[in-house]
Design an enzyme around this catalytic site. Structure first.
Site, PDB file in Angstrom:
ATOM      1  N   GLY A 293      -8.855   5.042  -1.166  1.00 14.83           N
ATOM      2  CA  GLY A 293      -7.785   4.894  -0.173  1.00 14.83           C
ATOM      3  C   GLY A 293      -7.995   3.617   0.622  1.00 14.83           C
ATOM      4  O   GLY A 293      -9.081   3.048   0.658  1.00 14.83           O
TER       5      GLY A 293
ATOM      6  N   ASP B 268     -10.329  -2.464 -11.358  1.00 12.61           N
ATOM      7  CA  ASP B 268      -9.814  -1.541 -10.345  1.00 12.61           C
ATOM      8  C   ASP B 268      -8.755  -0.583 -10.895  1.00 12.61           C
ATOM      9  O   ASP B 268      -9.077   0.549 -11.237  1.00 12.61           O
ATOM     10  CB  ASP B 268      -9.269  -2.344  -9.142  1.00 12.61           C
TER      11      ASP B 268
ATOM     12  N   PHE C 240       1.194   6.466  -7.189  1.00 10.10           N
ATOM     13  CA  PHE C 240       0.144   7.428  -7.426  1.00 10.10           C
ATOM     14  C   PHE C 240       0.686   8.856  -7.417  1.00 10.10           C
ATOM     15  O   PHE C 240       0.382   9.671  -8.299  1.00 10.10           O
ATOM     16  CB  PHE C 240      -0.885   7.260  -6.311  1.00 10.10           C
TER      17      PHE C 240
ATOM     18  N   HIS D 202     -15.445  -4.238  -4.265  1.00 15.10           N
ATOM     19  CA  HIS D 202     -14.746  -5.405  -3.712  1.00 15.10           C
ATOM     20  C   HIS D 202     -15.665  -6.330  -2.919  1.00 15.10           C
ATOM     21  O   HIS D 202     -16.027  -7.394  -3.378  1.00 15.10           O
ATOM     22  CB  HIS D 202     -13.527  -5.011  -2.860  1.00 15.10           C
TER      23      HIS D 202
ATOM     24  N   GLU E 212     -12.701  -4.505   1.619  1.00 13.02           N
ATOM     25  CA  GLU E 212     -11.408  -4.819   0.984  1.00 13.02           C
ATOM     26  C   GLU E 212     -10.402  -5.009   2.118  1.00 13.02           C
ATOM     27  O   GLU E 212      -9.464  -4.229   2.273  1.00 13.02           O
ATOM     28  CB  GLU E 212     -10.992  -3.657   0.061  1.00 13.02           C
TER      29      GLU E 212
ATOM     30  N   TRP F  87       0.833  -1.205   0.000  1.00 18.77           N
ATOM     31  CA  TRP F  87       0.000   0.000   0.000  1.00 18.77           C
ATOM     32  C   TRP F  87       0.870   1.258   0.000  1.00 18.77           C
ATOM     33  O   TRP F  87       0.526   2.258  -0.639  1.00 18.77           O
ATOM     34  CB  TRP F  87      -0.968   0.007   1.178  1.00 18.77           C
TER      35      TRP F  87
ATOM     36  N   ARG G 296       3.841   1.480  -1.421  1.00 20.50           N
ATOM     37  CA  ARG G 296       4.323   1.602  -2.792  1.00 20.50           C
ATOM     38  C   ARG G 296       3.201   2.080  -3.725  1.00 20.50           C
ATOM     39  O   ARG G 296       3.436   2.882  -4.637  1.00 20.50           O
ATOM     40  CB  ARG G 296       4.868   0.248  -3.289  1.00 20.50           C
ATOM     41  N   PHE G 297       2.006   1.595  -3.503  1.00 17.75           N
ATOM     42  CA  PHE G 297       0.852   1.999  -4.301  1.00 17.75           C
ATOM     43  C   PHE G 297       0.680   3.517  -4.239  1.00 17.75           C
ATOM     44  O   PHE G 297       0.498   4.188  -5.260  1.00 17.75           O
ATOM     45  CB  PHE G 297      -0.397   1.296  -3.755  1.00 17.75           C
ATOM     46  N   GLU G 298       0.769   4.055  -3.028  1.00 20.08           N
ATOM     47  CA  GLU G 298       0.579   5.496  -2.867  1.00 20.08           C
ATOM     48  C   GLU G 298       1.727   6.295  -3.497  1.00 20.08           C
ATOM     49  O   GLU G 298       1.523   7.364  -4.064  1.00 20.08           O
ATOM     50  CB  GLU G 298       0.380   5.844  -1.383  1.00 20.08           C
ATOM     51  N   GLN G 299       2.939   5.732  -3.426  1.00 17.86           N
ATOM     52  CA  GLN G 299       4.079   6.392  -4.076  1.00 17.86           C
ATOM     53  C   GLN G 299       3.907   6.409  -5.599  1.00 17.86           C
ATOM     54  O   GLN G 299       4.205   7.413  -6.242  1.00 17.86           O
ATOM     55  CB  GLN G 299       5.397   5.689  -3.708  1.00 17.86           C
TER      56      GLN G 299
END
Ligand SMILES: [Zn+2]
Ligand SMILES: [Zn+2]
Lengths: 489, 489
Positions: free
Chosen positions: B305, B420, B190, B363, B338, B183, B185-188
């Site tokens: 989020g 998604d 983004f 989800h 989720e 999560w 890394r996901f935000e980074q």
């Protein structure tokens, strides 16, 4: 439910609370009325569980081999060890006790020979004479002689132990890359310990050790799936099935005499599912005979071995219909649904087990994908024997919060928790699996009522007669009350 | 069911067949009446699926990052790509298109500056002047200048791409050890693509590219969750929300003019769940205003989020009750469930979404553990938007045969398949997720009726009015008939 859901507009906090309560009441043990002391213990468990879920390494999300040392330090686990868990209904004969005992005790006995197979597994035999070499194996070594030459036998013992169990300190994902691979290793471990546990003196003591481990873990009753193989003596002579079963009975009697609050063991005769129809017919006939000769300790019949690579139940339907044809009530306790292969022949085993009037289902991992089989098992009270650690180690599920029994537990589907092959998995007794159920797929909302109901289920879904169940239940209730009064804050 | 299960003795093969048929008919699409051509195509799909399940590397059992190249060569996948899949109802604005396009197209435009953050992520800005340095970042580099100095820009481009997507060629289990980590890394990722996609010319073209990818994948309609952020121009001036939405509308109109068989996009306005109550109130008010101003393209409201680290829906109940209080029908499409955190506050989001009268649930991964929420969603026809690859990449489930939607699909629970954030996962359009559903958790028994029903569901559970739905359905049916006649053997 209906009145709660009609005409929604702005959500009503009271309605929300009612729905949350309704859902909580639907789970296993959700309608249990708790005593004051139980409620205090429940509050403590809830607090502990919240703390445990907040930890960086949450054991149920990890592989059991990595989680074991964390679980051992968990205060919840320590409480679950003390808790009277009732019966263990799904355990196999030669994986019921720790392999450490096998190495430290069995292999240190005189006349114990070992050899190494071409594929780096090991084999054992006890013999008064030098044994004949096995094909595809190194020559036999007498362990006594080998150890006498060594300054330190720890490394040898650890290496033997590693051959008798799937448990490993290394990364289990790397060591066991696939289901095929780990089943292959599982079968090798089994062959490795075969020569130890089928030697008459070890056979007796191993079973006694198994009883000790379950009893120490506060399990009061066992239903053991047994192969009843030929048991051999030092001179190479062998005993028949009746001898083996009598030995089980005698050791059980000795154990219960020494531990009067242990209620005993009943046996489910099993055969490997790899056999052909005529061998299966013979096995079913043998099961009926054993049940006639030992009516107090034979619970019924089952098959073992990997479902995915074996024949489906339906293939054996003629053999399995024999008891009904002959008017004999031979209960079945079929392994079924221990598979990911949704929709294949093997995946019909659960439905077929139900059609064959099974008393319980071993695993039932795939049940939630089968609404008809699920409905039938609920309606008829056919319990699933859920073995979370086994399913994780055998790579059916990675994160035990996602075990499909989460859905079953949320709906109070008939189920019991068991440990399958604790010796193979580096576990012992039932508590590790209770931990994974209660802290893992039970989630925060599973409570003291849930684990109490699971213990009661293990008696209600046992092969005892209703009258015996009342007796065991009364004994269990006394133990439970003591457990609660000793541990409630 | 009842007459089939009474008085069991010797299992009757006809009864067995009837129960298997009954179970098959209960699954999604299980009661679909198939044409001759559909039946022929079904037989072909069944044969392909058996072959695929027999392969040593079965893609749904693997991590998508490792499975992708295998899936691409799968004849089933190639058929699913051609299949008219209806609408994609759960897709996010800035992950709808491939990052390759961003790197090869967006970052090659003039005035594109890049910097590297202290934690090794990257940031972009387009600017006519040299941009002001960002805190915790290296000085800006003009990419045009940097690339001009290089003989080969492949390595730079790959490194940029790696910063914009979670997809990796390395072992994903090693690269992303935990949910928290991925999560993060996901935000980074983004934040890294933010400066690219919020630049007005790229914003337009990125959306057009996204439409192209879905259209090419035979998706005819989108419901896009959008943040509607401030969009900037080269001189640093910015546009308001209405401009952004108008731009979406204009590009959609252009696209549908060029592709008359594409039916368009409707938008679900979203806000990050990390905000406080008063910001949430403002966002709901803005959503109502947008819906009033753009009634034909605003479908409703949602939050984005990570649920586990954000506030639960119930926390925002006052803000979310505003529309009803004001007599405004603002549909909700809440992400909920989720999570693996069973029984926590966040785990109540599904029930709360239903209490808040949500139109669908994003989800619903945890739904099967919630019998009351499950019952409500079924009764009210609130569909789950199942995004298998997303759930696997974000580490909710490892083996997609075990996705909880297997149980939902087996019971024809209202659900649609969506993707998604395909750009984040190295996927594109819907077909990869359809593959995981059909070949993975659908098992052998999911058939052409299942995927046909899933496509129909995507229209039936869309935000269209019933009349519009009939129109889209008629268009889809023509495409479907062509697909079947062109591919049936
Ligand atoms: Zn077993
Ligand atoms: Zn989403």
């Amino acid at each position: 439910l209906c009145y709660l859901t009609g005409g929604l507009s702005i959500p009503d906090p009271r309605q929300r609370e009612a729905l949350i309560q309704l859902e909580a009441s639907m789970q296993t043990g959700g309608q249990m009325v708790l005593t004051d002391a139980e409620q205090r213990l429940d509050a403590l468990l809830f607090k502990m569980k919240r703390e445990e879920m907040a930890m960086a390494d949450f054991p149920p999300a990890m592989h059991f081999f990595k989680a074991r040392s964390l679980i051992r330090t968990s205060p919840i686990f320590q409480l679950l060890q003390k808790m009277p868990k009732g019966g263990a209904l799904h355990v196999h004969d030669f994986a019921m006790a720790s392999v450490e005992w096998l190495v430290k005790n069995a292999t240190y006995r005189p006349h114990c020979y070992m050899c190494v197979t071409d594929n780096q597994s090991i084999r054992f035999i006890f013999s008064s004479r030098w044994p004949k070499a096995l094909p595809h194996c190194s020559p036999w070594t007498l362990l006594e002689t080998l150890r006498a030459k060594m300054v330190n036998t720890t490394e040898l013992d650890n290496s033997i132990m590693g051959n008798l169990t799937l448990f490993t300190d290394q990364d289990p994902e790397t060591v066991y890359p696939s289901q095929d691979f780990i089943w292959g290793r599982f079968e090798q471990c089994f062959l490795a310990l075969w020569g130890l546990v089928t030697y008459a003196p070890v056979f007796r003591d191993y079973y006694y050790q198994g009883l000790t481990e379950f009893y120490t873990d506060n399990v009061m009753y066992l239903e053991l799936r047994v192969l009843l193989p030929e048991i051999y003596e030092l001179d190479g002579s062998t005993h028949d099935t009746a001898w083996t079963l009598k030995t089980y009975r005698d050791v059980t009697r000795q154990f219960t005499a020494e531990h009067p609050d242990f209620y005993g063991t009943r046996f489910i005769f099993t055969i490997h599912r790899g056999v052909n129809s005529s061998v299966m017919t013979g096995a079913v006939e043998q099961a009926m005979k054993l049940q006639k000769d030992f009516p107090d300790i034979i619970a019924g019949f089952d098959m073992v071995g990997r479902e995915d690579s074996g024949r489906p139940l339906w293939y054996f339907r003629d053999a399995l219909s024999l008891p009904v044809e002959r008017g004999v009530a031979l209960p079945f306790f079929f392994h079924a649904g221990e598979t990911d292969l949704e929709g294949t022949e093997v995946d019909q085993n659960m439905l077929d087990a139900l059609l064959l009037n099974t008393s319980r289902i071993g695993h039932g991992f795939a049940l939630v994908r089968h609404p008809v089989a699920k409905g039938l098992s609920r309606k008829r009270g056919v319990a699933m024997e859920v073995c979370p650690i086994s399913n994780q180690v055998m790579k059916l599920v990675k994160d035990l919060r996602n075990h499909p029994a989460a859905a079953l537990l949320a709906e109070n589907h008939p189920l019991v928790i068991s440990s399958d092959d604790p010796g193979m998995f580096g576990a012992s007794g039932l508590s590790y699996d209770f931990y994974e159920a209660f802290v893992g797929f039970g989630g925060i909302k599973s409570n003291i009522g849930t684990i109490k109901q699971l213990a009661i289920n293990s008696i209600r879904y046992s092969s005892f007669t209703p009258k015996q169940q009342e007796e065991v239940l009364a004994l269990w209730q006394r133990k439970w009350d003591t457990f609660v009064s000793e541990n409630a804050p």
